[in-house]
Structures are given as structure tokens and as C-alpha cells.
Enzyme design. Structure first.
Site, PDB file in Angstrom:
ATOM      1  N   LYS A  83      48.400  21.888  16.594  1.00 40.46           N
ATOM      2  CA  LYS A  83      47.824  20.559  16.375  1.00 40.46           C
ATOM      3  C   LYS A  83      48.603  19.837  15.278  1.00 40.46           C
ATOM      4  CE  LYS A  83      43.500  18.342  14.885  1.00 40.46           C
ATOM      5  NZ  LYS A  83      42.147  18.556  14.347  1.00 40.46           N
TER       6      LYS A  83
ATOM      7  N   LYS B 111      48.261  24.076  12.272  1.00 39.76           N
ATOM      8  CA  LYS B 111      47.638  22.766  12.092  1.00 39.76           C
ATOM      9  C   LYS B 111      48.349  22.047  10.945  1.00 39.76           C
ATOM     10  CE  LYS B 111      43.142  20.547  11.275  1.00 39.76           C
ATOM     11  NZ  LYS B 111      41.702  20.782  11.060  1.00 39.76           N
TER      12      LYS B 111
ATOM     13  N   CYS C 132      34.245  24.387  11.282  1.00 46.51           N
ATOM     14  CA  CYS C 132      34.825  23.871  10.052  1.00 46.51           C
ATOM     15  C   CYS C 132      33.687  23.327   9.187  1.00 46.51           C
ATOM     16  CB  CYS C 132      35.858  22.786  10.350  1.00 46.51           C
ATOM     17  SG  CYS C 132      36.990  22.468   8.962  1.00 46.51           S
TER      18      CYS C 132
ATOM     19  N   TYR D   8      41.277  13.873  24.619  1.00 53.18           N
ATOM     20  CA  TYR D   8      40.254  12.857  24.860  1.00 53.18           C
ATOM     21  C   TYR D   8      40.480  12.144  26.194  1.00 53.18           C
ATOM     22  CZ  TYR D   8      39.755  13.804  19.913  1.00 53.18           C
ATOM     23  OH  TYR D   8      39.591  14.456  18.714  1.00 53.18           O
TER      24      TYR D   8
ATOM     25  N   SER E  90      43.698  12.503  18.120  1.00 57.80           N
ATOM     26  CA  SER E  90      43.126  11.159  18.199  1.00 57.80           C
ATOM     27  C   SER E  90      44.161  10.051  18.055  1.00 57.80           C
ATOM     28  CB  SER E  90      42.037  10.995  17.139  1.00 57.80           C
ATOM     29  OG  SER E  90      42.566  11.187  15.826  1.00 57.80           O
TER      30      SER E  90
END
Length: 323
Positions: A247, A194, A119, A312, A273
Site C-alpha cells: 500500500k 505500507k 488499527c 473502491y 483513496s
């Protein structure tokens, strides 16, 4: 006595529950994200993401080794450059931070699958995922730069290219560019579905990628839309994608299931996140059992149809699965 079903027979013990369990989570299902940045002796904590750090190249090897020792087989690299400009030139610089990180990690761990996020937003001074002119994100002009980025990452040794920009036609452009450059064997893991989500905030702290003006709603999807996801995924399949990312994951389990029922490619759920930070904050306050909540959440993504989980929590999950 009236007859009825005895469903509890299959729940009478841990062994019985294990025997009939339908959905299983494995360490090899996990993709671990890492943030790499220019500089030396850097291990910067991301304040909004407890346990997540920005790493300089001279320190990232320790983190990669720990992940490998835990049995994690795949990582994805996000770059934080020292300098930015209007066209994100460091994204496709052969000596860019992602390219250097890919070469370094592959040299130390040739068996590790290294995915390069493809990206421009971390590399542009305006924070958008493409070329901006008079406030408009230009689609086709952005594709040329994304192809250059993908090819430079493949030249550095990336095993998988993961374009996350949501420009129309980005898969066919990158696939053609990789093929022409001699990288027909390198797969494309498309961020096919997304959404323009509010759950991305902590990531933008970690990647220094917040838009300086406007938002990304003209190229990322409206969270209210379901059928649009089918069109996006189908286009990417037809254009040559090898994986499909949905996502975020947690608020879009229905979309993961929908895509699973329609497409045959491997599906990746991105546990983003904001989903991570909410659980970390609640756990730090003693409000929830972190391990139980995380494993339930990640299992729900696999149950919905995801083959792989980009999270994560990867190291935590790997430790829990070992025990």
C-alpha cells in the site's frame, strides 16, 4: 526482403487478442472497502471520494447486498466510532462499530469473506495508530491494544484480520493473541509494506483518522526505499502472516513485483483513496475514459504480481466485467 518478427499477427482481432492475453482480472480478485459508523439512517457522501459513503448499520445491508449481487466475494470494514479516546478503546470494545458490523454482515451473508481492518487511528483522539506518550508513538504498548482489537474482531466473526498499524512485531503479537484465544484458523492479512504516502488524504476524510499532530513517518515507510520493503515483508512472513498487502499500489508496482518474486504468500494491492479520487475527478471533468483507465490500472497491478486488489472501484469493475 529483410526478415523480421511479425508480432502484429497476434493482435489482428479482438478474438485473437483475447486468446493470447496473459493477465486476467476476475470479480473474485476484488476486495470492496466499506466505512461504517454509529447512528441511524446515515449515508454520508465522502466529498473527496465521489461514489463512496459512510454507512450506518441500518443502511449498510443494502450496499453489501449490491456488492454480493455483483459477484464480489470479499469486503473490508473500516469503523468510524461515535467517541474517541487516547487509547482507542472503542477499537476493541465488543460492541464497537466494527464488531457490530461484522456480526450483522456475517449473519446476513455467511458466505461473504469479511475482513476487519485492525488499527487504532480511527479510534484515538490523537489520530495515531498506537499509544502516544510525550509525542512518541510507543511500539510495544501499542501491540497489546492491537491484539485486543484483533481478538475482539475475531470473536465477532471476522474471517480475516488485517492489521494496518505498522508497529514492529505486530504480526507475531496478533498471531499469538489469536491462537491463544482459540482463533488459530483465522488468517492475518498483514499491511506488510505500507508507505507514508501522500495518496491517503481522501481516506482520512472517510475514516476521520487524520493525525492531530505530527505525521506517521516514524512507523510507515519512506517512499524512497525499496530494499526496506523486502525486510518488512520477510519479517511478516516469518511472524506468521497469511497475506501480504502492498500500500499504495499504483506508485509501487515495482515493489509488488519485487515482493512477488521473493515471497510465496498471496499479495494484495491496495488501490488507495488518492488513486481513486484522481481518476474520479478527471473522469467527471471529461478528461479521461474512466472505465478504460481503471481497467488498465487494475490490470497493471495484477500484471505486477498482485493476486487480490483492494479497491473502491470494486463495484464498477464488477459491472464492467459482467458486460
Amino acid at each position: 526482403m529483410q526478415s523480421f518478427d511479425r508480432h502484429r499477427r497476434l493482435r489482428t482481432s479482438a478474438g485473437m487478442r483475447d486468446l493470447v492475453r496473459e493477465t486476467h482480472l476476475h470479480t473474485e480478485d476484488l476486495i470492496y472497502p466499506l466505512f461504517v459508523m454509529e447512528g441511524e439512517d446515515i449515508k454520508n457522501p465522502v466529498k473527496s471520494m465521489p461514489g463512496v459513503y459512510q454507512w450506518s448499520l441500518d443502511r449498510v445491508d443494502t450496499e453489501v447486498q449490491e456488492a454480493v449481487d455483483l459477484g464480489i466475494r470479499s469486503i473490508i470494514l473500516f469503523g468510524v466510532p461515535a467517541e474517541k479516546d487516547a487509547v482507542g478503546s472503542s477499537a476493541y470494545d465488543p460492541e464497537g462499530i466494527v464488531q457490530k458490523a461484522v456480526r450483522q454482515v456475517k449473519a446476513a451473508h455467511p458466505e461473504l469473506t469479511v475482513i476487519a481492518d485492525t488499527c487504532l487511528c480511527q479510534f484515538t483522539d490523537h489520530g495515531h495508530c498506537g499509544v502516544v506518550e510525550d509525542g512518541e508513538i510507543l511500539n510495544d504498548e501499542s501491540l497489546d491494544l492491537l491484539v485486543k482489537t484483533a481478538v475482539s474482531q475475531a470473536e465477532a466473526g471476522a474471517d480475516i484480520i488485517a492489521p494496518s498499524n505498522m508497529m514492529d512485531g505486530f504480526v507475531t503479537a496478533i498471531r499469538s493473541g489469536l491462537d491463544e484465544a482459540g482463533f488459530k484458523h483465522v488468517p492475518v492479512m498483514s499491511y506488510a509494506v505500507k508507505y507514508a504516502s501522500a495518496f491517503y488524504g481522501p481516506f482520512r476524510d472517510a475514516a476521520h483518522s487524520s493525525p492531530q499532530s505530527g505525521d506517521r513517518k516514524t512507523y510507515q515507510m519512506d517512499p524512497a526505499n525499496r530494499r526496506e520493503a523486502f525486510r518488512e515483508a520477510r519479517s511478516d512472513v516469518e511472524e506468521g502472516a497469511d497475506f501480504l498487502i502492498v500500500k499504495p499500489a499504483l506508485s509501487y508496482l515495482d515493489i509488488i513485483r519485487d515482493i512477488r518474486e521473493r515471497e510465496q504468500l498471496p499479495i494484495v494491492a491496495y488501490n488507495v483513496s488518492g488513486e481513486y479520487s484522481m481518476i474520479k475527478a478527471a473522469a467527471e471533468n471529461g478528461w479521461i475514459d474512466e472505465k478504460a483507465v481503471v481497467l488498465e490500472k487494475i490490470t497493471s497491478m495484477k500484471r505486477a504480481g498482485a493476486d487480490l486488489i483492494l479497491t473502491y472501484f470494486s463495484k464498477d469493475i464488477a459491472r464492467w466485467l459482467q458486460n
